[in-house]
Motif scaffolding. Structure first.
Motif, PDB file in Angstrom:
ATOM      1  N   SER A   1       0.858  -1.182   0.000  1.00  0.00           N
ATOM      2  CA  SER A   1       0.000   0.000   0.000  1.00  0.00           C
ATOM      3  C   SER A   1       0.893   1.230   0.000  1.00  0.00           C
ATOM      4  O   SER A   1       2.009   1.202   0.526  1.00  0.00           O
ATOM      5  CB  SER A   1      -0.872   0.023   1.249  1.00  0.00           C
ATOM      6  N   GLY A   2       0.373   2.303  -0.553  1.00  0.00           N
ATOM      7  CA  GLY A   2       1.112   3.564  -0.547  1.00  0.00           C
ATOM      8  C   GLY A   2       0.968   4.253   0.797  1.00  0.00           C
ATOM      9  O   GLY A   2       0.323   3.721   1.714  1.00  0.00           O
ATOM     10  N   PRO A   3       1.527   5.453   0.938  1.00  0.00           N
ATOM     11  CA  PRO A   3       1.507   6.143   2.229  1.00  0.00           C
ATOM     12  C   PRO A   3       0.101   6.433   2.741  1.00  0.00           C
ATOM     13  O   PRO A   3      -0.125   6.505   3.945  1.00  0.00           O
ATOM     14  CB  PRO A   3       2.267   7.450   1.958  1.00  0.00           C
ATOM     15  N   THR A   4      -0.884   6.531   1.838  1.00  0.00           N
ATOM     16  CA  THR A   4      -2.247   6.825   2.295  1.00  0.00           C
ATOM     17  C   THR A   4      -3.022   5.560   2.667  1.00  0.00           C
ATOM     18  O   THR A   4      -4.135   5.642   3.182  1.00  0.00           O
ATOM     19  CB  THR A   4      -3.044   7.546   1.187  1.00  0.00           C
ATOM     20  N   GLY A   5      -2.457   4.390   2.371  1.00  0.00           N
ATOM     21  CA  GLY A   5      -3.131   3.144   2.736  1.00  0.00           C
ATOM     22  C   GLY A   5      -3.786   2.443   1.565  1.00  0.00           C
ATOM     23  O   GLY A   5      -4.159   1.277   1.651  1.00  0.00           O
ATOM     24  N   GLU A   6      -3.934   3.158   0.440  1.00  0.00           N
ATOM     25  CA  GLU A   6      -4.510   2.518  -0.744  1.00  0.00           C
ATOM     26  C   GLU A   6      -3.449   1.669  -1.438  1.00  0.00           C
ATOM     27  O   GLU A   6      -2.251   1.973  -1.347  1.00  0.00           O
ATOM     28  CB  GLU A   6      -5.008   3.570  -1.743  1.00  0.00           C
ATOM     29  N   THR A   7      -3.895   0.654  -2.152  1.00  0.00           N
ATOM     30  CA  THR A   7      -2.966  -0.183  -2.908  1.00  0.00           C
ATOM     31  C   THR A   7      -2.165   0.691  -3.877  1.00  0.00           C
ATOM     32  O   THR A   7      -2.728   1.523  -4.593  1.00  0.00           O
ATOM     33  CB  THR A   7      -3.771  -1.243  -3.688  1.00  0.00           C
ATOM     34  N   ASP A   8      -0.851   0.477  -3.877  1.00  0.00           N
ATOM     35  CA  ASP A   8       0.060   1.305  -4.676  1.00  0.00           C
ATOM     36  C   ASP A   8       0.050   0.819  -6.135  1.00  0.00           C
ATOM     37  O   ASP A   8       0.528  -0.275  -6.448  1.00  0.00           O
ATOM     38  CB  ASP A   8       1.461   1.182  -4.047  1.00  0.00           C
ATOM     39  N   LEU A   9      -0.479   1.659  -7.011  1.00  0.00           N
ATOM     40  CA  LEU A   9      -0.668   1.253  -8.414  1.00  0.00           C
ATOM     41  C   LEU A   9       0.658   1.102  -9.151  1.00  0.00           C
ATOM     42  O   LEU A   9       0.808   0.223  -9.997  1.00  0.00           O
ATOM     43  CB  LEU A   9      -1.571   2.264  -9.134  1.00  0.00           C
ATOM     44  N   ASP A  10       1.627   1.957  -8.815  1.00  0.00           N
ATOM     45  CA  ASP A  10       2.932   1.844  -9.480  1.00  0.00           C
ATOM     46  C   ASP A  10       3.610   0.540  -9.071  1.00  0.00           C
ATOM     47  O   ASP A  10       4.223  -0.144  -9.890  1.00  0.00           O
ATOM     48  CB  ASP A  10       3.843   3.027  -9.103  1.00  0.00           C
ATOM     49  N   ALA A  11       3.459   0.200  -7.790  1.00  0.00           N
ATOM     50  CA  ALA A  11       4.051  -1.062  -7.313  1.00  0.00           C
ATOM     51  C   ALA A  11       3.393  -2.237  -8.043  1.00  0.00           C
ATOM     52  O   ALA A  11       4.073  -3.188  -8.454  1.00  0.00           O
ATOM     53  CB  ALA A  11       3.861  -1.193  -5.809  1.00  0.00           C
ATOM     54  N   LEU A  12       2.088  -2.160  -8.224  1.00  0.00           N
ATOM     55  CA  LEU A  12       1.386  -3.228  -8.950  1.00  0.00           C
ATOM     56  C   LEU A  12       1.953  -3.366 -10.361  1.00  0.00           C
ATOM     57  O   LEU A  12       2.277  -4.470 -10.805  1.00  0.00           O
ATOM     58  CB  LEU A  12      -0.122  -2.927  -8.990  1.00  0.00           C
ATOM     59  N   GLU A  13       2.089  -2.253 -11.059  1.00  0.00           N
ATOM     60  CA  GLU A  13       2.639  -2.281 -12.430  1.00  0.00           C
ATOM     61  C   GLU A  13       3.998  -2.966 -12.446  1.00  0.00           C
ATOM     62  O   GLU A  13       4.279  -3.789 -13.310  1.00  0.00           O
ATOM     63  CB  GLU A  13       2.807  -0.852 -12.969  1.00  0.00           C
ATOM     64  N   ARG A  14       4.826  -2.610 -11.458  1.00  0.00           N
ATOM     65  CA  ARG A  14       6.187  -3.163 -11.436  1.00  0.00           C
ATOM     66  C   ARG A  14       6.201  -4.670 -11.156  1.00  0.00           C
ATOM     67  O   ARG A  14       7.127  -5.372 -11.541  1.00  0.00           O
ATOM     68  CB  ARG A  14       7.044  -2.439 -10.376  1.00  0.00           C
ATOM     69  N   MET A  15       5.144  -5.166 -10.490  1.00  0.00           N
ATOM     70  CA  MET A  15       5.126  -6.586 -10.112  1.00  0.00           C
ATOM     71  C   MET A  15       4.653  -7.496 -11.254  1.00  0.00           C
ATOM     72  O   MET A  15       4.794  -8.713 -11.188  1.00  0.00           O
ATOM     73  CB  MET A  15       4.197  -6.780  -8.894  1.00  0.00           C
ATOM     74  N   ILE A  16       4.077  -6.894 -12.273  1.00  0.00           N
ATOM     75  CA  ILE A  16       3.449  -7.724 -13.298  1.00  0.00           C
ATOM     76  C   ILE A  16       4.470  -8.353 -14.247  1.00  0.00           C
ATOM     77  O   ILE A  16       5.392  -7.694 -14.712  1.00  0.00           O
ATOM     78  CB  ILE A  16       2.396  -6.892 -14.068  1.00  0.00           C
TER      79      ILE A  16
END
Ligand code: PLP
Length: 397
Positions: free
Chosen positions: A136-151
């Motif tokens: 999750s990002g600093p606000t607690g929502e799932t981090d979209l950039d991290a998701l992109e990098r994991m794919i």
């Protein structure tokens, strides 16, 4: 979007128990509006008189109409809806029907619901898949950039809880759907606590599968939920278990799978509960999901802001725009005791165990969490009385 005072009055007349208590537990199991109760009571009486088969025959059109109602609620087609016992069964139907192989990767979120996560663990044991949690990002929502990098090509599923049990978080389900879609990865969305408190549009969400229950923010009966299965995604998936309704026995050696989402159903079910779900959906649609969402947000903000003023209480919100679920802890009082003391004063809130969202709970050191969720039928005055009762309880415990 505003609700008129007349509309609110009519809604409250449909829930007479609100005159006797403060009900703030729609995230657990809400109270049913009178039209939902009426349709179920009438059906039960008919079943008692003519038997279950006769009752179903006489209500064939209404029972079929439930699929149209649910489809309309989430902008799906009726042939993409299966009615099952609860959100967990709906989720399991989609998940366990997927084929995994050693080395496949399942991506999920920090706030994933316990029932889903244990199924991932079982898949890991059975097939050797890996389970990877998108940070999750600093606000607690799932981090979209991290998701992109994991794919990569080994990711075979993105499974996300949209609105988790605790924290008031609304995960960026639509943005995740865009990423999943762009990479052609199946996307399974647990919308159990989103449906009924906000607009849900499966075409915008770009999910392949979406699961929900009737009893929470939709205000339907217990023991029923639904699965949305996108037509093209469902065509690639054979249910992990079938009966002769899902797949009629068409010749001695063959069955023919139904070509709609009811391939995930079984022949027998609680049809009175189906009708109750249909009535609850129609009720929510008649109030309007935008109106519901806006009321949920303003009432819950009032509650969380009030709670923040109490010494010893920490509000556990996650995300930039918290939803109707207000989660909090007291620095030493056990959650169960607070819930009990509130109940004796006619205030209904709940406690949930950190194990429901273990990853988030461990990260934040949470064991037991108090939950209160105002819904659109509540008033500002009820929120203020809720705060007063909690203040009194904290004083005496
Ligand atoms: C996020 C989430 N998903 C799924 C479920 C399971 O729903 P059901 O109890 O209808 O199976 C719950 C229930 O609390 C939930 O909070």
């Amino acid at each position: 979007m505003q609700m008129t005072p007349t509309a609110l009055q009519r809604i409250r007349q449909d829930a007479p128990s609100l005159d006797e208590m403060l009900f703030m537990l729609s995230c657990g199991a809400s109270i049913m509006p009178q039209p939902v109760v009426n349709v179920m009571a009438k059906y039960l009486e008919l079943e008692a008189r003519v038997g279950g088969y006769g009752a179903a025959e006489r209500n064939a059109d209404s029972l079929s109409g439930v699929y149209d109602s649910v489809a309309r609620l989430i902008n799906a087609e009726r042939n993409e809806i299966a009615l099952v016992e609860n959100a967990t069964v709906a989720w399991q139907m989609a998940f366990y029907s997927m084929q995994f192989r050693r080395g496949d990767r399942i991506l999920t979120v920090e706030a994933e619901y316990a029932a889903n996560y244990v199924a991932f663990l079982q898949a890991r044991k059975r097939y050797g898949v890996s389970i990877e949690v998108i940070p999750s990002g600093p606000t607690g929502e799932t981090d979209l950039d991290a998701l992109e990098r994991m794919i990569d090509s080994r990711v075979k599923l993105i499974a996300v809880t949209w609105v988790p049990t605790n924290g008031g978080l609304t995960n960026p389900a639509e943005a995740i759907g865009q990423i999943a879609n762009r990479h052609g990865i199946p996307y399974l969305l647990d919308a159990c606590q989103a449906v009924g408190q906000m607009p849900v549009d499966v075409r915008q969400l770009k999910c392949d599968f979406l699961t929900a229950t009737s009893r929470k923010f939709l205000r339907g009966p217990r023991g029923v939920g639904f699965l949305y299965a996108r037509a093209e995604s469902m065509a690639r998936l054979e249910p992990f278990s079938i009966d002769h309704f899902a797949a009629p026995w068409t010749s001695r050696e063959e069955y023919t799978l139904r070509n709609d989402a009811r391939r995930f159903e079984t022949w027998e079910s609680n049809l009175g509960a189906h009708l109750g779900l249909g009535a609850a959906v129609e009720y929510a649609l008649s109030v309007g999901l935008e109106v519901i969402q806006s009321r949920c947000c303003s009432l819950s903000d009032r509650l969380r802001n009030g709670l923040r003023e109490f010494s010893g209480i920490t509000v556990l919100d996650l995300g930039t725009r918290p939803c109707a679920i207000v989660s909090f802890v007291h620095n030493h009082l056990p959650a169960a005791e607070v819930v009990k003391a509130c109940a004796t004063r006619n205030l209904f809130i709940g406690a949930s165990n950190g194990a429901s969202t273990r990853i988030d709970a461990e990260r934040r050191g949470l064991v037991e969490i108090l939950r209160a969720a105002p819904h659109y039928f509540n008033t500002e005055e009820e929120v203020d009385r809720t705060l007063a009762v909690i203040a009194e309880v904290l004083e005496i415990l």
